[in-house]
Design a protein around this motif. Structure first.
Motif, PDB file in Angstrom:
ATOM      1  N   ALA A 389       1.003  -1.103  -0.176  1.00  0.00           N
ATOM      2  CA  ALA A 389      -0.154  -0.228  -0.262  1.00  0.00           C
ATOM      3  C   ALA A 389       0.520   1.145  -0.132  1.00  0.00           C
ATOM      4  O   ALA A 389       0.274   2.390   0.098  1.00  0.00           O
ATOM      5  N   LEU A 390       2.288   1.069  -0.179  1.00  0.00           N
ATOM      6  CA  LEU A 390       3.010   2.464  -0.021  1.00  0.00           C
ATOM      7  C   LEU A 390       2.642   3.413  -1.216  1.00  0.00           C
ATOM      8  O   LEU A 390       2.630   4.399  -0.870  1.00  0.00           O
ATOM      9  N   THR A 391       2.430   2.758  -2.336  1.00  0.00           N
ATOM     10  CA  THR A 391       2.302   3.593  -3.526  1.00  0.00           C
ATOM     11  C   THR A 391       0.957   4.362  -3.510  1.00  0.00           C
ATOM     12  O   THR A 391       0.656   5.259  -4.281  1.00  0.00           O
ATOM     13  N   GLU A 392      -0.019   3.858  -2.661  1.00  0.00           N
ATOM     14  CA  GLU A 392      -1.201   4.494  -2.509  1.00  0.00           C
ATOM     15  C   GLU A 392      -1.395   5.541  -1.513  1.00  0.00           C
ATOM     16  O   GLU A 392      -2.451   6.231  -1.530  1.00  0.00           O
ATOM     17  N   GLN A 393      -0.465   5.836  -0.847  1.00  0.00           N
ATOM     18  CA  GLN A 393      -0.335   6.896   0.180  1.00  0.00           C
ATOM     19  C   GLN A 393       0.090   8.368  -0.288  1.00  0.00           C
ATOM     20  O   GLN A 393       0.982   8.199  -1.247  1.00  0.00           O
ATOM     21  N   GLN A 408      11.290  -6.167  -1.008  1.00  0.00           N
ATOM     22  CA  GLN A 408      11.669  -5.536  -2.407  1.00  0.00           C
ATOM     23  C   GLN A 408      11.218  -4.083  -2.726  1.00  0.00           C
ATOM     24  O   GLN A 408      10.361  -3.600  -1.862  1.00  0.00           O
ATOM     25  N   TRP A 409      11.939  -3.777  -3.743  1.00  0.00           N
ATOM     26  CA  TRP A 409      11.298  -2.191  -4.131  1.00  0.00           C
ATOM     27  C   TRP A 409      11.382  -2.200  -5.571  1.00  0.00           C
ATOM     28  O   TRP A 409      11.889  -2.790  -6.385  1.00  0.00           O
ATOM     29  N   THR A 410      10.241  -1.467  -5.854  1.00  0.00           N
ATOM     30  CA  THR A 410      10.056  -0.936  -7.415  1.00  0.00           C
ATOM     31  C   THR A 410      10.784   0.474  -7.659  1.00  0.00           C
ATOM     32  O   THR A 410      10.824   1.034  -6.664  1.00  0.00           O
ATOM     33  N   ARG A 411      10.757   0.665  -8.848  1.00  0.00           N
ATOM     34  CA  ARG A 411      11.341   2.094  -9.251  1.00  0.00           C
ATOM     35  C   ARG A 411      10.322   3.169  -8.840  1.00  0.00           C
ATOM     36  O   ARG A 411      10.846   4.155  -8.345  1.00  0.00           O
ATOM     37  N   SER A 412       9.150   2.784  -8.943  1.00  0.00           N
ATOM     38  CA  SER A 412       8.284   3.908  -8.566  1.00  0.00           C
ATOM     39  C   SER A 412       8.096   4.123  -7.270  1.00  0.00           C
ATOM     40  O   SER A 412       8.071   5.203  -6.592  1.00  0.00           O
TER      41      SER A 412
END
Length: 719
Positions: A389-393, A408-412
């Protein structure tokens, strides 16, 4: 008197009136006479014209002598084709605002510059350089319109910066080369420095010997290319009171807490008893005290006020009573919040509180908001979300982010964190069994793009052995200050079962906060962008360490959160002359922006779009005070920045002529003058005019003698 030159036509009128009139009468004897006259006709006509010119010149000489003409070097220079490239270098630093009686040094410098321009020749060219930090070339290519250069001088504003002499000489050499290339008809160049010669700006410090050598070589070249004239407008005994520093004692402030400030005042040159000091909050006087200032000794003053409501507080400390008002004020900005929001990203989420402390962030959330609020250093409101949910905040709504055992991590996601740090946010990493070191090193530790690095260290192998007692490194770091003298709190005896060996990034600002007994780092922090990053080599839960069960866990987590949040205050305060800027979140990326400086009209800025965020900067922060950024719809909010003057400029100690000559060396020739000398115009233009009356009277006498001689000679020749 020159109107009497019209009388010079009198000899011509008399000559025309006196011409002989005759009738033609044929006569044989006249043929012989005409033949004789033809032989002497040319000689007679030349004598008559010569006498006419002498008589005319006699009248002109007498009239000009009575008009009392004079000659100046400018006239001679114009007649001979000599033209000068005059470069005016005006010291625009803060110390030039010092007032002697009713006029400041800056006003006097502009007045002297105007006199230099007015007394220069019509064919001279002018350039103008503002000596500041950084310097600015106002007029580079020489201009010949005196009205235009006078207008440029009049429109110059005094800045609150110091002086960068080395950079000013670079600009000066460039202007000289520009003038010689574009206008080779200018025969020579003259450089006029109008300055108070303060030691702070005129004695530059160089980090490397090569830089000093380049400075000295450039100075020697300038002395060969142009005539250097230094006009000293300073005073040897100038006292001054300044607020040299202003600090907010707490890195954060919540509603109901005290806003505590420490101001440092210094009186240069003399004792000042009962010096007034005022604290202004949002334009209103909040407190006024007096303090005794001994000469040349800094004195700290504590001021405070209660933050009664949330919002941005514009704080200003003032003092009065001296001749340099520009350094009597310093500024600060503080955002007061009812609660500080903390986002806890759980890489191994639990099913909820009913399952106990199974999640990686469960212990952490309890430490951020303990049941006993008296143990909390500031009001924190944690919120736990899963890794997905990190990218949704909207990260801009959080003051700090804790990342617990995120695999893990994505570039976004990396881009979101980077933008959040650029906005001044704080990020704390706790590691664990789900962390993939290779992905961390590649995306977060600068493996692929070193310029986008976030982590202060690279992740090595997992170590599964007890390192023994922890090492606080003499409690040097602010995170551990609360534990100083509290050895019984249990921090140093915290059991560590497993941890990731961290390798601090070389040539970085990373600092080890807490080390293990074997010397390996346990906690490392580094400022990244406008924010701060803290990396903990072990877990936030009890899987790798007993730290969450130890009494030191709550204060340690509280101090880490406080330190991470305090990075937000750094971007709101900058020294004068440095660039302001901010990164706005993606939700506000459509905003328009208008910046209002402390003096002048609002400026419309063109933001830059980068990766879904809005970023802007403003470099013309040459004046101290509050700069207010207004974000247009749909944001509709304001953000203030405090810009403070250079405290070095408050020391008005100046160099003497002998000190400057010794510093520059005998090979650099320059002329030194003070405001007491008659040096407003250039030396050539200031030379006394030479009267021509006596010369013209002698000429008239000579013409009179010559006229009498010619008249006698011509009369004798006609007998």
């Amino acid at each position: 008197m020159l109107g009497w030159l019209i009388s010079a036509i009198a000899p011509w009128l008399i000559h025309l009136w006196s011409r002989r009139r005759y009738r033609r009468t044929p006569w044989a004897a006249m043929q012989y006479l005409l033949a004789a006259l033809r032989e002497t006709q040319r000689r007679v006509r030349l004598e008559e014209w010569t006498l006419l010119v002498v008589r005319t010149g006699l009248i002109v000489a007498v009239v000009l002598a009575l008009a009392e003409p004079f000659r100046t070097p400018q006239v001679l220079a114009q007649l001979t084709g000599q033209r000068v490239h005059r470069i005016l270098v005006l010291d625009g630093s803060l110390s030039m605002g010092y007032k002697r009686q009713e006029q400041s040094r800056w006003e006097e410098a502009k007045q002297v510059a105007a006199q230099l321009i007015n007394r220069s020749g019509a064919g001279d060219g002018f350039s103008l350089i503002l000596m500041a930090d950084p310097p600015q070339v106002i007029v580079g290519s020489p201009v010949f319109d005196q009205a235009e250069i006078l207008r440029e001088v009049e429109e110059l504003r005094l800045r609150h910066t110091s002086v960068d002499l080395a950079a000013t000489l670079v600009c000066l050499e460039r202007v000289l080369e520009m003038g010689s290339q574009e206008l080779p008809r200018l025969d020579r160049a003259e450089v006029y420095f109008l300055t108070d010669l303060c030691r702070v700006g005129w004695r530059p410090e160089f980090a490397q010997a090569e830089t000093r050598q380049a400075f000295e070589q450039r100075l020697a070249r300038l002395a060969q290319k142009a005539r250097l004239v230094l006009i000293d407008l300073g005073q040897t005994e100038a006292s001054n009171v300044a607020i040299s520093e202003l600090r907010l004692l707490d890195p954060y402030t919540a509603v109901g807490q005290k806003l505590q400030l420490e101001a440092v005042l210094k009186s240069f040159g003399q004792n000042r008893p009962a010096q007034p000091v005022e604290l202004w909050v949002n334009g209103q006087l909040a407190k006024r005290i007096t303090v005794d200032l001994p000469a040349d000794q800094p004195v700290s003053v504590l001021l405070d006020t209660i933050a009664e409501s949330p919002g941005q507080y514009l704080l200003e400390v003032r003092t009065t009573g001296d001749a340099l008002p520009e350094d009597n004020r310093r500024f600060a900005v503080r955002n007061v919040k009812p609660m500080f929001r903390v986002l806890c990203v759980d890489g191994r989420p639990s099913g909820g509180w009913a399952e106990g402390f199974a999640g990686a962030a469960d212990f952490l959330a309890l430490a951020l908001q303990p049941a006993d609020r008296s143990t909390a250093t500031l009001p924190l409101e944690p919120e736990i979300v899963p890794e997905s949910a990190l990218t949704e905040q909207d990260l801009s709504t959080y003051d700090c982010i804790f990342l617990c055992n995120v695999g893990q991590w994505t570039r976004s996601e990396v881009r979101l964190l980077r933008n959040y740090l650029n906005m001044g946010g704080g990020v704390v990493f706790f590691l664990g069994d789900r962390v993939q070191a290779e992905a961390y090193n590649r995306l977060l530790a600068g493996g692929e793009k070193p310029e986008e690095r976030i982590l202060p260290a690279r992740l090595g192998p997992i170590v599964s052995q007890s390192p023994g007692r922890l090492d606080p490194l003499e409690y040097r770091h602010p995170i551990l200050w609360a534990f100083r003298g509290q050895e019984r709190a249990g921090l140093l005896n915290t059991p560590i079962f497993q941890y990731v060996r961290l390798e601090r990034v070389a040539q970085s600002q990373a600092q080890v906060v807490l080390a293990l007994g074997n010397g390996d780092p346990l906690i490392i922090e580094e400022p990244i962008g406008q924010g701060r990053v803290i990396l903990v080599a072990t877990s936030a839960d009890s899987s790798w360490t007993a730290m969450p069960l130890w009494p030191s866990y709550v204060p340690l987590v509280q101090e880490m959160a406080t330190y991470a949040i305090s990075g937000q205050t750094r971007q709101a305060e900058v020294p004068v002359g440095q660039t302001l800027g901010a990164v706005v979140s993606g939700a506000e990326a459509v905003a328009t922006l208008r910046l209002t400086p402390p003096q002048g009209q609002p400026v419309e800025l063109r933001p830059r779009w980068e990766a879904g965020t809005l970023s802007w900067n403003y470099s013309e922060t040459f004046w101290s005070g509050f700069y207010v950024a207004e974000y247009g719809p749909p944001v509709g909010r304001q953000e203030a920045f405090a810009v403070n003057p250079d405290p070095r400029e408050s020391d008005l100690t100046k160099l003497s002529e002998s000190q400057l000559r010794q510093m520059w060396g005998p090979e650099v020739r320059f002329e030194y003058h003070t405001q007491l000398d008659s040096i407003s115009p250039p030396p050539e233009a200031g030379a006394p005019p030479q009267r021509l009356t006596q010369l013209l009277l002698h000429l008239a006498l000579g013409l009179m003698v010559l006229e009498s001689f010619l008249a006698w000679r011509m009369g004798k020749g006609t007998e």
